[in-house]
Design a protein around this motif. Structure first.
Motif, PDB file in Angstrom:
ATOM      1  N   ALA A 191      42.275  20.061  68.473  1.00 23.94           N
ATOM      2  CA  ALA A 191      42.249  19.680  69.887  1.00 23.94           C
ATOM      3  C   ALA A 191      40.870  19.914  70.486  1.00 23.94           C
ATOM      4  O   ALA A 191      40.377  19.101  71.281  1.00 23.94           O
ATOM      5  CB  ALA A 191      43.314  20.467  70.647  1.00 23.94           C
ATOM      6  N   CYS A 192      40.228  21.010  70.114  1.00 26.51           N
ATOM      7  CA  CYS A 192      38.865  21.270  70.588  1.00 26.51           C
ATOM      8  C   CYS A 192      37.889  20.233  70.035  1.00 26.51           C
ATOM      9  O   CYS A 192      37.011  19.741  70.755  1.00 26.51           O
ATOM     10  CB  CYS A 192      38.421  22.674  70.179  1.00 26.51           C
ATOM     11  N   ALA A 193      38.043  19.893  68.770  1.00 31.16           N
ATOM     12  CA  ALA A 193      37.146  18.920  68.151  1.00 31.16           C
ATOM     13  C   ALA A 193      37.214  17.568  68.850  1.00 31.16           C
ATOM     14  O   ALA A 193      36.247  16.793  68.816  1.00 31.16           O
ATOM     15  CB  ALA A 193      37.487  18.766  66.672  1.00 31.16           C
ATOM     16  N   THR A 196      34.382  16.237  71.073  1.00 32.20           N
ATOM     17  CA  THR A 196      33.171  15.602  70.527  1.00 32.20           C
ATOM     18  C   THR A 196      33.270  14.082  70.569  1.00 32.20           C
ATOM     19  O   THR A 196      32.263  13.397  70.391  1.00 32.20           O
ATOM     20  CB  THR A 196      32.913  16.075  69.080  1.00 32.20           C
ATOM     21  N   ALA A 197      34.479  13.550  70.808  1.00 32.22           N
ATOM     22  CA  ALA A 197      34.647  12.100  70.910  1.00 32.22           C
ATOM     23  C   ALA A 197      34.063  11.548  72.204  1.00 32.22           C
ATOM     24  O   ALA A 197      34.000  10.319  72.371  1.00 32.22           O
ATOM     25  CB  ALA A 197      36.127  11.730  70.810  1.00 32.22           C
ATOM     26  N   LEU A 198      33.640  12.423  73.127  1.00 36.77           N
ATOM     27  CA  LEU A 198      32.958  11.930  74.319  1.00 36.77           C
ATOM     28  C   LEU A 198      31.687  11.177  73.941  1.00 36.77           C
ATOM     29  O   LEU A 198      31.307  10.203  74.597  1.00 36.77           O
ATOM     30  CB  LEU A 198      32.612  13.102  75.247  1.00 36.77           C
ATOM     31  N   LYS A 199      31.012  11.655  72.876  1.00 33.06           N
ATOM     32  CA  LYS A 199      29.838  10.954  72.349  1.00 33.06           C
ATOM     33  C   LYS A 199      29.943  10.969  70.826  1.00 33.06           C
ATOM     34  O   LYS A 199      29.247  11.740  70.154  1.00 33.06           O
ATOM     35  CB  LYS A 199      28.547  11.639  72.809  1.00 33.06           C
ATOM     36  N   ARG A 221      46.337  18.884  59.629  1.00 30.33           N
ATOM     37  CA  ARG A 221      46.890  19.293  60.913  1.00 30.33           C
ATOM     38  C   ARG A 221      45.805  19.257  62.009  1.00 30.33           C
ATOM     39  O   ARG A 221      46.066  18.837  63.132  1.00 30.33           O
ATOM     40  CB  ARG A 221      47.491  20.690  60.804  1.00 30.33           C
ATOM     41  N   ALA A 222      44.607  19.685  61.654  1.00 29.37           N
ATOM     42  CA  ALA A 222      43.510  19.648  62.628  1.00 29.37           C
ATOM     43  C   ALA A 222      43.171  18.209  63.001  1.00 29.37           C
ATOM     44  O   ALA A 222      42.977  17.883  64.184  1.00 29.37           O
ATOM     45  CB  ALA A 222      42.281  20.355  62.067  1.00 29.37           C
ATOM     46  N   THR A 227      43.219  13.673  66.703  1.00 31.06           N
ATOM     47  CA  THR A 227      43.567  12.268  66.933  1.00 31.06           C
ATOM     48  C   THR A 227      44.573  12.137  68.061  1.00 31.06           C
ATOM     49  O   THR A 227      44.476  11.240  68.906  1.00 31.06           O
ATOM     50  CB  THR A 227      44.139  11.654  65.642  1.00 31.06           C
ATOM     51  N   GLY A 228      45.531  13.056  68.081  1.00 30.04           N
ATOM     52  CA  GLY A 228      46.537  13.028  69.144  1.00 30.04           C
ATOM     53  C   GLY A 228      45.927  13.271  70.517  1.00 30.04           C
ATOM     54  O   GLY A 228      46.308  12.630  71.506  1.00 30.04           O
ATOM     55  N   ALA A 229      44.944  14.190  70.581  1.00 27.69           N
ATOM     56  CA  ALA A 229      44.295  14.476  71.863  1.00 27.69           C
ATOM     57  C   ALA A 229      43.505  13.264  72.354  1.00 27.69           C
ATOM     58  O   ALA A 229      43.548  12.922  73.544  1.00 27.69           O
ATOM     59  CB  ALA A 229      43.378  15.689  71.717  1.00 27.69           C
ATOM     60  N   VAL A 230      42.806  12.589  71.448  1.00 31.05           N
ATOM     61  CA  VAL A 230      42.051  11.391  71.834  1.00 31.05           C
ATOM     62  C   VAL A 230      43.005  10.277  72.261  1.00 31.05           C
ATOM     63  O   VAL A 230      42.758   9.573  73.254  1.00 31.05           O
ATOM     64  CB  VAL A 230      41.159  10.926  70.670  1.00 31.05           C
ATOM     65  N   ALA A 231      44.112  10.129  71.523  1.00 26.21           N
ATOM     66  CA  ALA A 231      45.105   9.104  71.861  1.00 26.21           C
ATOM     67  C   ALA A 231      45.712   9.375  73.236  1.00 26.21           C
ATOM     68  O   ALA A 231      45.918   8.450  74.038  1.00 26.21           O
ATOM     69  CB  ALA A 231      46.196   9.054  70.795  1.00 26.21           C
TER      70      ALA A 231
END
Length: 407
Positions: A191-193, A196-199, A221-222, A227-231
């Motif tokens: 979820a923390c990672a 980094t999808a902001l950029k 799992r990570a 992926t779930g957080a970005v979705a």
């Protein structure tokens, strides 16, 4: 003396009777909060207050999307920006992918200057908090002043606030990822990672390695959590504007004439200068260094197998990702380099090289001072990231550091 003691006891008794401790604490919080709010209101109401330069792109894009408009349409974005800056004659565009709008949309509900103040405080807090997390991992048991010694003189800390950029959250995502990986909490790490999808272009190699980590159960799992957080963030952006994905793709492929396309920016990174040297009109050339870096780090990851240690590898991964990025790499993107910077300072402190630590901190402060003292286009700061990273090599210069150190 007994009489004075009795008087003190009676006063304490009446204090407890008239105002219980919890009520007294609540009163202090309310009065303090009101005072802070009053001071902040005076600050944002000052006519001379300037909003951080890039923040308005996030504020306007979030506001447009919240109303169901196209956040990648320069006409709609410019209308919002001109309401705050009437003399602006061109839209400052936000090119982050649609999931990032979930972060920016709440800003659109707040007046621009208040939103800018809150945003910059959040970015500064994210940088300091992330540095503290990293320090805890790389210098366990050491005083937390080391985190401030790394973060406060660092060039990226002040440029991200000056420009109102978002890279503090990327650093927080990296630090949180490492923190939870070390504690065997893959869902929280993923979820923390996701931050980094902001950029995603700035930390492409980190993303590739995160996918490669899916070879293990913890890695899967990570990755699923990230992926779930970005979705989920994408869903938040789609609710008011179901067409935002298509709008992003269209704007990236066929930018309007009044906007600067992604390929039109001069960048302070090797990938851009490679393109200028080889084929100025071929934007794809800028992705070659990133592809090579990703392949090299992936090979390293696969070779190490179960011996892979994120704590040991993350500073290298972040440094290589930034140097090889195909886009961005601006001076306000450099807070992420606090990962190798905190690691380097922590190693110098752990090994007792006090003079080396002082040289490191002073060197980073000099870099910061020079960048603010010299005016120029942003791509002219191409030397900043390599120089800051060169100081991170101090722990690998044992002979020189040993001569500098009294120990």
């Amino acid at each position: 003396m007994p009489q004075e003691a009795g008087t003190s006891t009676r006063i304490a008794y009446w204090n407890r009777s008239l105002m219980p401790p919890k009520l007294r604490t609540l009163l202090v919080v309310l009065v303090g909060g009101a005072a802070v709010a009053a001071v902040a209101d005076r600050i944002v109401s000052t006519p001379g207050m300037l909003s951080p330069r890039d923040f308005i792109e996030y504020w306007a894009a979030g506001r447009v999307n919240l109303r169901g408009g196209n956040p990648y349409d320069p006409r709609l974005v410019l209308a919002e920006q001109q309401a705050v800056e009437p003399h602006r004659d061109g839209a400052l565009m936000m090119w982050n992918p649609p999931p990032a709008l979930a972060v920016y949309m709440p800003l659109g509900t707040v007046p621009a200057k208040w939103a800018a103040l809150l945003w910059c405080v959040a970015q500064f807090g994210a940088v300091v908090g992330a540095s503290a997390l990293l320090w805890r991992e790389y210098a366990p048991g050491r005083p937390t002043w080391g985190a401030l010694a790394a973060a406060l003189p660092f060039v990226g800390t002040w440029w991200v606030v000056t420009y109102g950029q978002n890279t503090g959250f990327l650093l927080l995502g990296l630090a949180g990822f490492l923190h939870f990986v070390r504690r065997d909490r893959p869902l929280a790490a993923g979820a923390c990672a996701a931050l980094t999808a902001l950029k995603p272009h700035l930390l492409a190699a980190f993303g590739v390695l995160l996918i490669a980590d899916a070879l293990s159960r913890r890695g899967r799992r990570a990755l699923a959590a990230g992926t779930g957080a970005v979705a989920a963030a994408l869903v938040v952006a789609l609710v008011p504007n179901p067409d935002v994905l298509e709008q992003f793709v269209t704007a990236a492929r066929n930018p309007r004439p009044e906007t600067v396309p992604l390929s039109g920016y001069a960048l302070p990174v090797p990938a851009y200068w490679l393109r200028v040297w080889l084929a100025r009109e071929s934007f794809w050339v800028q992705f070659v260094p990133c592809a090579v870096a990703c392949a090299a780090l992936l090979a390293r990851r696969l070779r190490r197998g179960a011996a892979w240690d994120w704590g040991h590898e993350l500073p290298l991964v972040v440094a290589v990702s930034v140097l090889a990025t195909p886009y961005g790499g601006w001076i306000f993107d450099l807070p992420v380099l606090l990962v190798p910077a905190v690691w380097a300072l922590a190693r110098l402190v752990r090994t007792g090289h006090r003079t080396g630590a002082v040289v490191f901190v002073a060197g980073q402060a000099v870099i910061t001072a020079v960048t603010f003292a010299t005016a120029g286009a942003l791509h002219a700061y191409w030397w900043v990231a390599p120089t800051a990273l060169a100081l991170c090599l101090l722990p690998f210069w044992p002979g020189r550091v040993r001569r500098m150190s009294p120990h």
